[in-house]
Motif scaffolding. Structure first.
Motif, PDB file in Angstrom:
ATOM      1  N   VAL A  85      34.529  44.022  55.621  1.00  0.00           N
ATOM      2  CA  VAL A  85      33.537  43.189  56.306  1.00  0.00           C
ATOM      3  C   VAL A  85      32.458  42.743  55.328  1.00  0.00           C
ATOM      4  N   ALA A  86      31.987  43.662  54.485  1.00  0.00           N
ATOM      5  CA  ALA A  86      30.955  43.321  53.501  1.00  0.00           C
ATOM      6  C   ALA A  86      31.471  42.292  52.499  1.00  0.00           C
ATOM      7  N   VAL A  87      32.714  42.454  52.046  1.00  0.00           N
ATOM      8  CA  VAL A  87      33.287  41.495  51.099  1.00  0.00           C
ATOM      9  C   VAL A  87      33.453  40.135  51.758  1.00  0.00           C
ATOM     10  N   ALA A  88      33.923  40.122  53.002  1.00  0.00           N
ATOM     11  CA  ALA A  88      34.089  38.852  53.715  1.00  0.00           C
ATOM     12  C   ALA A  88      32.764  38.109  53.837  1.00  0.00           C
ATOM     13  N   ARG A  89      31.710  38.840  54.176  1.00  0.00           N
ATOM     14  CA  ARG A  89      30.389  38.201  54.308  1.00  0.00           C
ATOM     15  C   ARG A  89      29.909  37.682  52.954  1.00  0.00           C
ATOM     16  N   SER A  90      30.164  38.423  51.907  1.00  0.00           N
ATOM     17  CA  SER A  90      29.758  37.989  50.574  1.00  0.00           C
ATOM     18  C   SER A  90      30.485  36.712  50.169  1.00  0.00           C
ATOM     19  N   ILE A  91      31.774  36.634  50.490  1.00  0.00           N
ATOM     20  CA  ILE A  91      32.538  35.430  50.167  1.00  0.00           C
ATOM     21  C   ILE A  91      32.026  34.240  50.967  1.00  0.00           C
ATOM     22  N   GLU A  92      31.749  34.461  52.239  1.00  0.00           N
ATOM     23  CA  GLU A  92      31.231  33.369  53.075  1.00  0.00           C
ATOM     24  C   GLU A  92      29.910  32.831  52.528  1.00  0.00           C
ATOM     25  N   PHE A 113      29.763  53.837  44.246  1.00  0.00           N
ATOM     26  CA  PHE A 113      30.345  52.955  43.248  1.00  0.00           C
ATOM     27  C   PHE A 113      30.080  51.516  43.657  1.00  0.00           C
ATOM     28  N   GLY A 114      29.605  50.717  42.711  1.00  0.00           N
ATOM     29  CA  GLY A 114      29.269  49.332  43.014  1.00  0.00           C
ATOM     30  C   GLY A 114      30.488  48.426  42.996  1.00  0.00           C
ATOM     31  N   LEU A 115      30.502  47.489  43.932  1.00  0.00           N
ATOM     32  CA  LEU A 115      31.512  46.432  43.962  1.00  0.00           C
ATOM     33  C   LEU A 115      30.815  45.102  43.716  1.00  0.00           C
ATOM     34  N   PHE A 116      31.331  44.335  42.758  1.00  0.00           N
ATOM     35  CA  PHE A 116      30.792  43.011  42.505  1.00  0.00           C
ATOM     36  C   PHE A 116      31.612  41.962  43.246  1.00  0.00           C
ATOM     37  N   LEU A 117      31.030  40.811  43.439  1.00  0.00           N
ATOM     38  CA  LEU A 117      31.791  39.625  43.843  1.00  0.00           C
ATOM     39  C   LEU A 117      31.634  38.610  42.722  1.00  0.00           C
ATOM     40  N   CYS A 118      32.750  38.244  42.131  1.00  0.00           N
ATOM     41  CA  CYS A 118      32.767  37.228  41.093  1.00  0.00           C
ATOM     42  C   CYS A 118      33.355  35.948  41.678  1.00  0.00           C
ATOM     43  N   THR A 119      32.659  34.838  41.486  1.00  0.00           N
ATOM     44  CA  THR A 119      33.202  33.537  41.902  1.00  0.00           C
ATOM     45  C   THR A 119      33.345  32.647  40.680  1.00  0.00           C
ATOM     46  N   ALA A 120      34.347  31.787  40.721  1.00  0.00           N
ATOM     47  CA  ALA A 120      34.611  30.897  39.602  1.00  0.00           C
ATOM     48  C   ALA A 120      35.308  29.657  40.132  1.00  0.00           C
ATOM     49  N   THR A 121      35.290  28.600  39.316  1.00  0.00           N
ATOM     50  CA  THR A 121      35.901  27.335  39.696  1.00  0.00           C
ATOM     51  C   THR A 121      36.983  26.969  38.691  1.00  0.00           C
ATOM     52  N   GLN A 122      38.132  26.574  39.212  1.00  0.00           N
ATOM     53  CA  GLN A 122      39.215  26.116  38.334  1.00  0.00           C
ATOM     54  C   GLN A 122      38.754  24.831  37.662  1.00  0.00           C
ATOM     55  N   ARG A 168      38.434  27.169  44.139  1.00  0.00           N
ATOM     56  CA  ARG A 168      37.496  28.280  43.987  1.00  0.00           C
ATOM     57  C   ARG A 168      38.205  29.629  44.026  1.00  0.00           C
ATOM     58  N   LEU A 169      37.697  30.545  43.223  1.00  0.00           N
ATOM     59  CA  LEU A 169      38.217  31.905  43.147  1.00  0.00           C
ATOM     60  C   LEU A 169      37.094  32.875  43.482  1.00  0.00           C
ATOM     61  N   ALA A 170      37.408  33.888  44.306  1.00  0.00           N
ATOM     62  CA  ALA A 170      36.422  34.911  44.666  1.00  0.00           C
ATOM     63  C   ALA A 170      37.089  36.275  44.548  1.00  0.00           C
ATOM     64  N   ILE A 171      36.609  37.081  43.622  1.00  0.00           N
ATOM     65  CA  ILE A 171      37.192  38.393  43.351  1.00  0.00           C
ATOM     66  C   ILE A 171      36.139  39.469  43.578  1.00  0.00           C
ATOM     67  N   ALA A 190      41.165  31.032  46.431  1.00  0.00           N
ATOM     68  CA  ALA A 190      41.880  32.311  46.360  1.00  0.00           C
ATOM     69  C   ALA A 190      40.851  33.427  46.394  1.00  0.00           C
ATOM     70  N   TRP A 191      41.183  34.474  47.130  1.00  0.00           N
ATOM     71  CA  TRP A 191      40.271  35.618  47.178  1.00  0.00           C
ATOM     72  C   TRP A 191      41.048  36.917  47.009  1.00  0.00           C
ATOM     73  N   SER A 192      40.301  37.969  46.641  1.00  0.00           N
ATOM     74  CA  SER A 192      40.913  39.264  46.375  1.00  0.00           C
ATOM     75  C   SER A 192      39.859  40.340  46.550  1.00  0.00           C
ATOM     76  N   SER A 193      40.273  41.468  47.112  1.00  0.00           N
ATOM     77  CA  SER A 193      39.351  42.587  47.306  1.00  0.00           C
ATOM     78  C   SER A 193      39.991  43.877  46.801  1.00  0.00           C
ATOM     79  N   LEU A 194      39.424  44.435  45.761  1.00  0.00           N
ATOM     80  CA  LEU A 194      39.856  45.703  45.177  1.00  0.00           C
ATOM     81  C   LEU A 194      41.345  45.723  44.844  1.00  0.00           C
ATOM     82  N   ALA A 195      41.851  44.605  44.362  1.00  0.00           N
ATOM     83  CA  ALA A 195      43.241  44.540  43.921  1.00  0.00           C
ATOM     84  C   ALA A 195      43.337  44.403  42.405  1.00  0.00           C
TER      85      ALA A 195
END
Length: 207
Positions: A25-32, A196-205, A137-140, A109-114
């Motif tokens: 849920v936290a990752v989904a909100r961060s991506i949104e 343990f911290g989780l980051f959200l990285c976003t990038a553009t192709q 867009r990419l969100a990891i 494309a998105w990914s969570s802890l993969a």
């Protein structure tokens, strides 16, 4: 992505862990918040497991393909997608994107802890750049660098990455064909009374 057998075994009860739900849920909100999702978008979930993240985000996009190398996870994802009434727009397929071919192009494309399970991160990032449309867009979301390996201390068979150094991952993304690379804090995971911290990285192709 290794350890299919462990994930096959744990797939049926994976979503029973309240920490998993809280994290997704936290990752989904961060991506949104970080990515401007649109209902015209075709989305790709990388290492999507039971599909929970994509189920949470499905209303923001037009369609989602959930990929995972674990047959057990993919079967559970299909059940969860059907139960959520989303089988018209969300589809789960067994695929390891470092080796398997996948048809189509995607807008996000998105990914969570993969990512930390992927041996050849550079190969996967290059593959994602090729699967995304120009400007896609990419969100990891993944673990911040964990040099002493404490997060996976209880899993002696773990042979992935102990988190990621943000600057190093940014360099890898740039080399793979991404720009506009940004990092933010997504959430934290508590394991053995340690955060343990989780980051959200976003990038553009790059176009």
């Amino acid at each position: 992505m290794p350890h299919e057998s462990r994930f096959d075994t744990e797939a049926a009860t994976w979503d029973d862990n309240p920490e998993h739900e809280k994290r997704q849920v936290a990752v989904a909100r961060s991506i949104e918040q970080a990515v401007q999702l649109r209902t015209s978008m075709r989305a790709l979930d990388v290492g999507g497991g039971t599909g929970r993240l994509s189920i949470l985000l499905a209303h923001n996009v037009g369609s989602v393909v959930v990929t995972d190398p674990s047959a057990g996870m993919v079967e559970v994802a299909r059940q969860r997608i059907l139960a959520a009434g989303l089988d018209d727009k969300v589809h789960a397929v067994r695929a390891d994107l470092t080796t398997d071919q996948l048809d189509g192009q995607f807008d996000v494309a998105w990914s969570s802890l993969a990512l930390h399970h992927v041996h050849d991160v550079d190969a996967l990032l290059r593959r994602l750049a090729s699967l995304l449309t120009p400007g896609g867009r990419l969100a990891i979301a993944d673990l911040d660098e964990d040099p002493d390996g404490a997060f996976h201390a209880g899993k002696p068979d773990f042979d992935g990455h102990h988190g990621f150094n943000r600057e190093r991952l940014a360099d890898q993304l740039a080399a793979a064909g991404f720009s506009d690379i940004t990092f933010g804090d997504a959430t934290t995971v508590v394991r053995d009374d340690r955060e343990f911290g989780l980051f959200l990285c976003t990038a553009t192709q790059r176009r």
